[in-house]
Scaffold this motif. Structure first.
Motif, PDB file in Angstrom:
ATOM      1  N   GLN A 147      25.963 -70.723  58.127  1.00  0.00           N
ATOM      2  CA  GLN A 147      26.321 -69.455  58.750  1.00  0.00           C
ATOM      3  C   GLN A 147      27.204 -68.672  57.783  1.00  0.00           C
ATOM      4  O   GLN A 147      28.279 -69.145  57.398  1.00  0.00           O
ATOM      5  CB  GLN A 147      27.041 -69.699  60.073  1.00  0.00           C
ATOM      6  CG  GLN A 147      26.179 -70.450  61.087  1.00  0.00           C
ATOM      7  CD  GLN A 147      26.872 -70.647  62.405  1.00  0.00           C
ATOM      8  OE1 GLN A 147      27.621 -69.783  62.856  1.00  0.00           O
ATOM      9  NE2 GLN A 147      26.653 -71.775  63.046  1.00  0.00           N
ATOM     10  N   VAL A 148      26.737 -67.498  57.374  1.00  0.00           N
ATOM     11  CA  VAL A 148      27.485 -66.660  56.447  1.00  0.00           C
ATOM     12  C   VAL A 148      28.547 -65.889  57.222  1.00  0.00           C
ATOM     13  O   VAL A 148      28.254 -65.230  58.226  1.00  0.00           O
ATOM     14  CB  VAL A 148      26.546 -65.696  55.700  1.00  0.00           C
ATOM     15  CG1 VAL A 148      27.352 -64.815  54.742  1.00  0.00           C
ATOM     16  CG2 VAL A 148      25.495 -66.487  54.923  1.00  0.00           C
ATOM     17  N   LEU A 149      29.788 -65.956  56.762  1.00  0.00           N
ATOM     18  CA  LEU A 149      30.934 -65.399  57.474  1.00  0.00           C
ATOM     19  C   LEU A 149      31.632 -64.344  56.625  1.00  0.00           C
ATOM     20  O   LEU A 149      31.641 -64.431  55.396  1.00  0.00           O
ATOM     21  CB  LEU A 149      31.946 -66.505  57.802  1.00  0.00           C
ATOM     22  CG  LEU A 149      31.394 -67.774  58.481  1.00  0.00           C
ATOM     23  CD1 LEU A 149      32.492 -68.826  58.562  1.00  0.00           C
ATOM     24  CD2 LEU A 149      30.848 -67.446  59.857  1.00  0.00           C
ATOM     25  N   ASP A 150      32.228 -63.356  57.280  1.00  0.00           N
ATOM     26  CA  ASP A 150      33.110 -62.445  56.553  1.00  0.00           C
ATOM     27  C   ASP A 150      34.526 -63.023  56.578  1.00  0.00           C
ATOM     28  O   ASP A 150      34.758 -64.140  57.076  1.00  0.00           O
ATOM     29  CB  ASP A 150      33.046 -61.022  57.123  1.00  0.00           C
ATOM     30  CG  ASP A 150      33.546 -60.928  58.569  1.00  0.00           C
ATOM     31  OD1 ASP A 150      34.377 -61.757  58.980  1.00  0.00           O
ATOM     32  OD2 ASP A 150      33.104 -60.008  59.283  1.00  0.00           O
ATOM     33  N   LEU A 151      35.497 -62.269  56.043  1.00  0.00           N
ATOM     34  CA  LEU A 151      36.845 -62.812  55.899  1.00  0.00           C
ATOM     35  C   LEU A 151      37.491 -63.124  57.237  1.00  0.00           C
ATOM     36  O   LEU A 151      38.222 -64.108  57.379  1.00  0.00           O
ATOM     37  CB  LEU A 151      37.719 -61.830  55.112  1.00  0.00           C
ATOM     38  CG  LEU A 151      37.246 -61.528  53.689  1.00  0.00           C
ATOM     39  CD1 LEU A 151      38.132 -60.468  53.041  1.00  0.00           C
ATOM     40  CD2 LEU A 151      37.216 -62.787  52.846  1.00  0.00           C
ATOM     41  N   VAL A 152      37.248 -62.290  58.245  1.00  0.00           N
ATOM     42  CA  VAL A 152      37.811 -62.536  59.574  1.00  0.00           C
ATOM     43  C   VAL A 152      37.098 -63.693  60.247  1.00  0.00           C
ATOM     44  O   VAL A 152      37.719 -64.581  60.833  1.00  0.00           O
ATOM     45  CB  VAL A 152      37.734 -61.267  60.441  1.00  0.00           C
ATOM     46  CG1 VAL A 152      37.987 -61.597  61.907  1.00  0.00           C
ATOM     47  CG2 VAL A 152      38.750 -60.245  59.962  1.00  0.00           C
ATOM     48  N   GLU A 153      35.772 -63.694  60.183  1.00  0.00           N
ATOM     49  CA  GLU A 153      35.013 -64.789  60.797  1.00  0.00           C
ATOM     50  C   GLU A 153      35.383 -66.124  60.169  1.00  0.00           C
ATOM     51  O   GLU A 153      35.454 -67.152  60.860  1.00  0.00           O
ATOM     52  CB  GLU A 153      33.521 -64.533  60.647  1.00  0.00           C
ATOM     53  CG  GLU A 153      33.012 -63.373  61.470  1.00  0.00           C
ATOM     54  CD  GLU A 153      31.593 -62.993  61.107  1.00  0.00           C
ATOM     55  OE1 GLU A 153      30.899 -62.436  61.968  1.00  0.00           O
ATOM     56  OE2 GLU A 153      31.186 -63.234  59.954  1.00  0.00           O
ATOM     57  N   GLN A 154      35.621 -66.123  58.867  1.00  0.00           N
ATOM     58  CA  GLN A 154      36.023 -67.358  58.206  1.00  0.00           C
ATOM     59  C   GLN A 154      37.333 -67.869  58.781  1.00  0.00           C
ATOM     60  O   GLN A 154      37.544 -69.075  58.913  1.00  0.00           O
ATOM     61  CB  GLN A 154      36.180 -67.121  56.698  1.00  0.00           C
ATOM     62  CG  GLN A 154      36.638 -68.332  55.925  1.00  0.00           C
ATOM     63  CD  GLN A 154      36.684 -68.078  54.425  1.00  0.00           C
ATOM     64  OE1 GLN A 154      35.756 -68.343  53.697  1.00  0.00           O
ATOM     65  NE2 GLN A 154      37.800 -67.539  53.968  1.00  0.00           N
ATOM     66  N   ALA A 155      38.209 -66.926  59.157  1.00  0.00           N
ATOM     67  CA  ALA A 155      39.510 -67.312  59.688  1.00  0.00           C
ATOM     68  C   ALA A 155      39.440 -67.779  61.137  1.00  0.00           C
ATOM     69  O   ALA A 155      40.318 -68.507  61.602  1.00  0.00           O
ATOM     70  CB  ALA A 155      40.483 -66.129  59.584  1.00  0.00           C
ATOM     71  N   THR A 156      38.412 -67.372  61.877  1.00  0.00           N
ATOM     72  CA  THR A 156      38.358 -67.669  63.311  1.00  0.00           C
ATOM     73  C   THR A 156      37.216 -68.598  63.713  1.00  0.00           C
ATOM     74  O   THR A 156      37.273 -69.197  64.778  1.00  0.00           O
ATOM     75  CB  THR A 156      38.226 -66.361  64.107  1.00  0.00           C
ATOM     76  OG1 THR A 156      37.022 -65.677  63.717  1.00  0.00           O
ATOM     77  CG2 THR A 156      39.415 -65.449  63.858  1.00  0.00           C
ATOM     78  N   ALA A 157      36.173 -68.713  62.888  1.00  0.00           N
ATOM     79  CA  ALA A 157      34.978 -69.454  63.297  1.00  0.00           C
ATOM     80  C   ALA A 157      35.285 -70.917  63.592  1.00  0.00           C
ATOM     81  O   ALA A 157      34.703 -71.512  64.506  1.00  0.00           O
ATOM     82  CB  ALA A 157      33.897 -69.351  62.220  1.00  0.00           C
ATOM     83  N   LEU A 158      36.182 -71.525  62.828  1.00  0.00           N
ATOM     84  CA  LEU A 158      36.529 -72.920  63.068  1.00  0.00           C
ATOM     85  C   LEU A 158      37.296 -73.090  64.376  1.00  0.00           C
ATOM     86  O   LEU A 158      37.045 -74.018  65.146  1.00  0.00           O
ATOM     87  CB  LEU A 158      37.358 -73.470  61.905  1.00  0.00           C
ATOM     88  CG  LEU A 158      36.601 -73.699  60.600  1.00  0.00           C
ATOM     89  CD1 LEU A 158      37.580 -73.937  59.458  1.00  0.00           C
ATOM     90  CD2 LEU A 158      35.649 -74.877  60.720  1.00  0.00           C
ATOM     91  N   SER A 159      38.221 -72.175  64.644  1.00  0.00           N
ATOM     92  CA  SER A 159      39.060 -72.327  65.834  1.00  0.00           C
ATOM     93  C   SER A 159      38.279 -72.111  67.117  1.00  0.00           C
ATOM     94  O   SER A 159      38.609 -72.701  68.153  1.00  0.00           O
ATOM     95  CB  SER A 159      40.246 -71.352  65.769  1.00  0.00           C
ATOM     96  OG  SER A 159      39.794 -70.009  65.750  1.00  0.00           O
ATOM     97  N   VAL A 160      37.244 -71.288  67.080  1.00  0.00           N
ATOM     98  CA  VAL A 160      36.457 -71.034  68.289  1.00  0.00           C
ATOM     99  C   VAL A 160      35.234 -71.933  68.376  1.00  0.00           C
ATOM    100  O   VAL A 160      34.455 -71.832  69.324  1.00  0.00           O
ATOM    101  CB  VAL A 160      36.021 -69.553  68.368  1.00  0.00           C
ATOM    102  CG1 VAL A 160      37.219 -68.639  68.354  1.00  0.00           C
ATOM    103  CG2 VAL A 160      35.050 -69.199  67.243  1.00  0.00           C
ATOM    104  N   GLY A 161      35.043 -72.817  67.401  1.00  0.00           N
ATOM    105  CA  GLY A 161      33.937 -73.760  67.460  1.00  0.00           C
ATOM    106  C   GLY A 161      32.595 -73.205  67.037  1.00  0.00           C
ATOM    107  O   GLY A 161      31.558 -73.813  67.309  1.00  0.00           O
TER     108      GLY A 161
END
Length: 339
Positions: A147-161
């Protein structure tokens, strides 16, 4: 019960009409908040400038507030618009999560799928590809969902699962386990018209009066401070622009137009060459690390994370993870813009 086709000319009852903001309007708000320029934001959204302006006006009317202050020379968020940004990102993120959940239902593979997040930059790095190639060779039954993430998604994708693990530049906030892979220098990104662009090597003191492009607030404080070198070695605090950047391309455009600067991994000069910006060595700028990260507790219950961590350690201990991209050592690096 099926009552047959809807008669021509039928209109929805007034109670169905809503003034709630649409997700695409909120997404337009976020893009304009990054760019602070209608032309660049419209290009990113594949809209015309009048269409984007209309979306923003409609959104402001529906919310009953002014989100942007506009003049003939400048666009900036109002204080209320800036205060609402985290809530807007939450709504847009929830919509994205809903869409993802609908398209990727639980498949019952009982841990045989590993969801891996990475940015466009991380996808090109030799370390990333070496790790993935070794992982798939040693664990052929492990299915990897990238899953390709931007800078914000990279910061939140792990915490939201949204993802199980991610390839990321370090440092990262507390609560994440880290397997470091490589270390590389950082460089400063300057507008090609900046007088300092004429110099091959700079020092942090030379950049003291240049503001830093501001990353989105969802990026953790530890990451924001590291990438801005805030405070500087002499204790001076850094000035930031009003941007809320989530993508590297937006950061580079902001550098080009607004006379600010940004610090990036040295590989950016190879990945993002542009005629309107230059990359320069900063002699006293600390390097950055790159590695694989995941939530601390998740590694105990996910066989895929365990396998990924083992591969990272094995390759690192063998010295088989060079920094940089997949470019072969005998290939000449193309000159960065302005070099």
């Amino acid at each position: 019960m099926d009552h047959g086709p809807v008669p021509l000319g039928w209109e929805a009852p007034a109670m169905l009409v809503t003034d709630d903001p649409a997700v695409h309007q909120l997404r337009s708000l976020l893009t304009l908040a990054e760019e602070l320029h209608f032309g660049r934001a419209a290009a990113r959204l594949y809209l015309t400038q009048p269409a984007l302006s209309q979306q923003i006006r409609t959104l402001e009317r529906r919310l009953g507030v002014q989100l942007f202050a506009r003049t003939s020379r400048k666009v900036e968020l109002t204080p209320l618009g800036q205060a609402l940004l985290p809530l807007v990102r939450n709504v847009v993120g929830a919509a994205d999560e809903l869409r993802y959940a609908a398209r990727h239902p639980a498949d019952g593979k009982d841990g045989l799928t590993l969801r891996v997040g990475l940015t466009d930059c991380a996808a090109t790095l030799a370390a990333t590809r070496r790790v993935i190639a070794t992982l798939t060779t040693l664990h052929p039954r492990l299915e990897i969902d990238f899953q390709v993430l931007d800078l914000v998604e990279q910061a939140t994708a792990l915490s939201v699962g949204k993802v199980d693990a991610a390839f990321a530049y370090l440092p990262v906030p507390d609560g994440l386990s880290v397997e470091p892979l490589t270390t590389e220098a950082r460089v400063v990104c300057l507008s090609a018209t900046d007088p300092l662009a004429r110099r091959a090597t700079l020092r942090l003191a030379d950049l003291a009066d240049r503001p830093m492009i501001s990353l989105a607030q969802e990026v953790s404080p530890v990451e924001r401070r590291f990438w801005a070198v805030d405070p500087r070695p002499d204790g001076t605090r850094v000035r930031y622009t009003d941007h809320h950047v989530t993508r590297v391309e937006s950061l580079l455009s902001a550098v080009s137009f607004d006379g600010a600067i940004a610090f990036l991994p040295a590989v950016a000069a190879e990945l993002f060459p542009r005629p309107d910006i230059v990359y320069r060595t900063v002699a006293d700028l600390e390097p950055c690390g790159f590695g694989v990260v995941w939530p601390e507790r998740a590694g105990e219950d996910c066989p895929g994370i365990t396998a990924l961590a083992d591969v990272c350690r094995r390759l690192r201990d063998q010295g088989g993870l060079p920094p940089g991209t997949m470019r072969r050592p005998d290939e000449e690096l193309p000159p960065a813009a302005g070099r």
